[in-house]
Design a protein around this motif. Structure first.
Motif, PDB file in Angstrom:
ATOM      1  N   ARG A 130     -20.492   0.050   2.461  1.00 10.93           N
ATOM      2  CA  ARG A 130     -19.158  -0.546   2.550  1.00 10.93           C
ATOM      3  C   ARG A 130     -19.199  -2.052   2.782  1.00 10.93           C
ATOM      4  O   ARG A 130     -18.235  -2.639   3.253  1.00 10.93           O
ATOM      5  CB  ARG A 130     -18.350   0.158   3.649  1.00 10.93           C
ATOM      6  CG  ARG A 130     -18.013   1.601   3.294  1.00 10.93           C
ATOM      7  CD  ARG A 130     -16.966   2.181   4.217  1.00 10.93           C
ATOM      8  NE  ARG A 130     -17.535   2.598   5.477  1.00 10.93           N
ATOM      9  CZ  ARG A 130     -16.835   3.187   6.458  1.00 10.93           C
ATOM     10  NH1 ARG A 130     -15.537   3.405   6.292  1.00 10.93           N
ATOM     11  NH2 ARG A 130     -17.413   3.547   7.578  1.00 10.93           N
ATOM     12  N   THR A 180      -5.305   0.344  -8.138  1.00  9.06           N
ATOM     13  CA  THR A 180      -4.642   1.223  -7.185  1.00  9.06           C
ATOM     14  C   THR A 180      -4.802   0.661  -5.779  1.00  9.06           C
ATOM     15  O   THR A 180      -5.695  -0.175  -5.535  1.00  9.06           O
ATOM     16  CB  THR A 180      -5.250   2.630  -7.227  1.00  9.06           C
ATOM     17  OG1 THR A 180      -6.626   2.554  -6.779  1.00  9.06           O
ATOM     18  CG2 THR A 180      -5.213   3.219  -8.644  1.00  9.06           C
ATOM     19  N   MET A 223       0.824  -1.211   0.000  1.00 10.63           N
ATOM     20  CA  MET A 223       0.000   0.000   0.000  1.00 10.63           C
ATOM     21  C   MET A 223       0.860   1.264   0.000  1.00 10.63           C
ATOM     22  O   MET A 223       0.529   2.260  -0.640  1.00 10.63           O
ATOM     23  CB  MET A 223      -0.919   0.008   1.229  1.00 10.63           C
ATOM     24  CG  MET A 223      -1.966  -1.079   1.221  1.00 10.63           C
ATOM     25  SD  MET A 223      -3.290  -0.751   0.038  1.00 10.63           S
ATOM     26  CE  MET A 223      -4.322  -2.196   0.300  1.00 10.63           C
ATOM     27  N   GLU A 251      -6.121   2.041  -3.332  1.00 12.02           N
ATOM     28  CA  GLU A 251      -7.478   2.371  -2.889  1.00 12.02           C
ATOM     29  C   GLU A 251      -8.498   1.383  -3.456  1.00 12.02           C
ATOM     30  O   GLU A 251      -9.417   0.937  -2.751  1.00 12.02           O
ATOM     31  CB  GLU A 251      -7.840   3.801  -3.301  1.00 12.02           C
ATOM     32  CG  GLU A 251      -7.033   4.888  -2.605  1.00 12.02           C
ATOM     33  CD  GLU A 251      -5.652   5.116  -3.213  1.00 12.02           C
ATOM     34  OE1 GLU A 251      -4.898   5.939  -2.667  1.00 12.02           O
ATOM     35  OE2 GLU A 251      -5.332   4.484  -4.245  1.00 12.02           O
ATOM     36  N   ASP A 252      -8.342   1.038  -4.742  1.00 14.94           N
ATOM     37  CA  ASP A 252      -9.255   0.073  -5.366  1.00 14.94           C
ATOM     38  C   ASP A 252      -9.168  -1.292  -4.692  1.00 14.94           C
ATOM     39  O   ASP A 252     -10.191  -1.930  -4.407  1.00 14.94           O
ATOM     40  CB  ASP A 252      -8.924  -0.088  -6.857  1.00 14.94           C
ATOM     41  CG  ASP A 252      -9.383   1.084  -7.687  1.00 14.94           C
ATOM     42  OD1 ASP A 252     -10.301   1.803  -7.250  1.00 14.94           O
ATOM     43  OD2 ASP A 252      -8.815   1.290  -8.781  1.00 14.94           O
ATOM     44  N   TYR A 297      -8.195  -2.095  -1.731  1.00 19.05           N
ATOM     45  CA  TYR A 297      -8.699  -2.088  -0.353  1.00 19.05           C
ATOM     46  C   TYR A 297     -10.218  -1.936  -0.302  1.00 19.05           C
ATOM     47  O   TYR A 297     -10.907  -2.656   0.420  1.00 19.05           O
ATOM     48  CB  TYR A 297      -8.038  -0.960   0.433  1.00 19.05           C
ATOM     49  CG  TYR A 297      -8.406  -0.935   1.903  1.00 19.05           C
ATOM     50  CD1 TYR A 297      -7.729  -1.740   2.815  1.00 19.05           C
ATOM     51  CD2 TYR A 297      -9.430  -0.119   2.377  1.00 19.05           C
ATOM     52  CE1 TYR A 297      -8.069  -1.729   4.163  1.00 19.05           C
ATOM     53  CE2 TYR A 297      -9.778  -0.105   3.723  1.00 19.05           C
ATOM     54  CZ  TYR A 297      -9.098  -0.912   4.610  1.00 19.05           C
ATOM     55  OH  TYR A 297      -9.441  -0.911   5.945  1.00 19.05           O
ATOM     56  N   ALA A 298     -10.741  -0.987  -1.074  1.00 24.03           N
ATOM     57  CA  ALA A 298     -12.159  -0.636  -0.953  1.00 24.03           C
ATOM     58  C   ALA A 298     -13.074  -1.452  -1.856  1.00 24.03           C
ATOM     59  O   ALA A 298     -14.272  -1.582  -1.572  1.00 24.03           O
ATOM     60  CB  ALA A 298     -12.352   0.855  -1.263  1.00 24.03           C
TER      61      ALA A 298
END
Length: 344
Positions: free
Chosen positions: A330, A228, A209, A230-231, A233-234
């Protein structure tokens, strides 16, 4: 233009249908396609045996792909080009420094082998050592510097030859936790400052990360998700990625209102902990660990373990009855995964 001027000089990298099968039919890497623009840092993340290092070796020229596979630098096919002619730099876990040489001699070794004039070589070594913060140690033997300093020497040596692609195979894994955490930040900054196309192999999620522009999560010889940090993880694409990257809770769909899936995944930060009856899920506190700014609760929900983060000053104790509410935006909903999800 040189690396020390901070201008991107790395090559774009393309991997086409590159797989690797070893004698006996053991498939280490499934046929893989991958594209990196010049100057990008890609992290290959996954458990041991998932194909990370095999893919790195194919890019380096240390191994040949199965028939039909290809590796291209700036659109030029280098599949049959030996490693010494590919202009790749490599940094390994062991650093592979020459113990009988000084810091400066190690950094300048590749330039010397290539016949760089002494004056130009010394000037380039001086600039590189200044950029990695080791100018004062130029004349010190490498066996008299710290592990973190050796890592920077290895990086400077790899960059000195102005590689088209820089390959890093778990270069921080031999360091202690505190030093590894500090150096991952330093390494990310140096790679971006030199603007070199780089592939970094690790099994450490936090390292991935911190360093990667993009992350390729691998399992069973294939890339499961590329995106990415962010991608990844989320928005994990399947239960394996969801469970492998970061802390992830998992509950049967029957426990979560409105869900028809077999499995619902969610991060600790997606959980709101309230008094009994305030939320739809009843829970009991099994453990509470203080982390400074927050407290990590381990909760029992109808026999299932859930972790949640709350403010560190909230008066919650082990044994307390509480309720949980989940942030619907989420939640990650997947069908019942086939087979294991926790490793290769």
């Amino acid at each position: 233009m040189t690396a020390t001027q901070g201008v991107a000089h790395g090559a774009s990298l393309s991997v086409r249908r590159a797989g690797k099968t070893f004698p006996g039919g053991v498939v280490a890497l499934q046929p893989t396609d991958l594209d990196l623009p010049a100057g990008e840092i890609l992290v290959l993340l996954g458990p041991s045996g998932c194909g990370k290092t095999t893919l790195l070796r194919l890019v380096a020229g240390l191994a040949a792909p199965d028939p039909g596979g290809a590796v291209l630098f700036d659109g030029v096919d280098v599949t049959g080009t030996p490693i010494e002619r590919r202009r790749v730099g490599m940094v390994f876990q062991s650093y592979a420094l020459f113990p009988n040489m000084t810091v400066a001699e190690n950094v300048g070794y590749g330039l010397k082998v290539r016949g760089e004039p002494r004056a130009a070589r010394e000037a380039e070594v001086g600039r590189l050592l200044a950029m990695v913060g080791l100018a004062d140690l130029a004349d010190r033997p490498v066996d008299r510097i710290s592990g973190g300093q050796r890592q920077r020497v290895a990086l400077a040596r790899a960059i000195a030859i102005r590689p088209k692609v820089l390959l890093l195979d778990e270069p921080l894994s031999a360091l202690d936790a505190a030093l590894r955490e500090r150096l991952r930040i330093e390494l990310a900054g140096l790679l971006r400052r030199f603007a070199i196309t780089a592939i970094h192999v690790t099994h450490d999620q936090a390292e991935a990360m911190a360093i990667g522009d993009r992350i390729a999560v691998m399992r069973d010889g294939r890339i499961i998700q590329l995106g990415t940090p962010e991608d990844i993880y989320a928005r994990p694409v399947d239960p394996f990625v969801a469970s492998f990257v970061g802390t992830m809770n998992r509950l049967p769909g029957r426990l979560v209102a409105g869900s028809t899936a077999d499995e619902v995944f969610f991060r600790p930060e997606a959980v709101t902990v309230g008094p009994p009856g305030a939320g739809p899920l009843a829970a009991r506190v099994v453990a509470a660990i203080f982390f400074g700014a927050h407290r990590r609760l381990t909760l029992d929900v109808d026999g299932h373990v859930v972790e949640a983060d709350i403010a560190s000053d909230r008066p919650v104790r082990v044994g307390d009855a509480v309720s949980l509410a989940l942030d619907a935006a989420r939640l990650h909903v997947f069908s019942e995964p086939s087979g294991r999800i926790d490793g290769c």
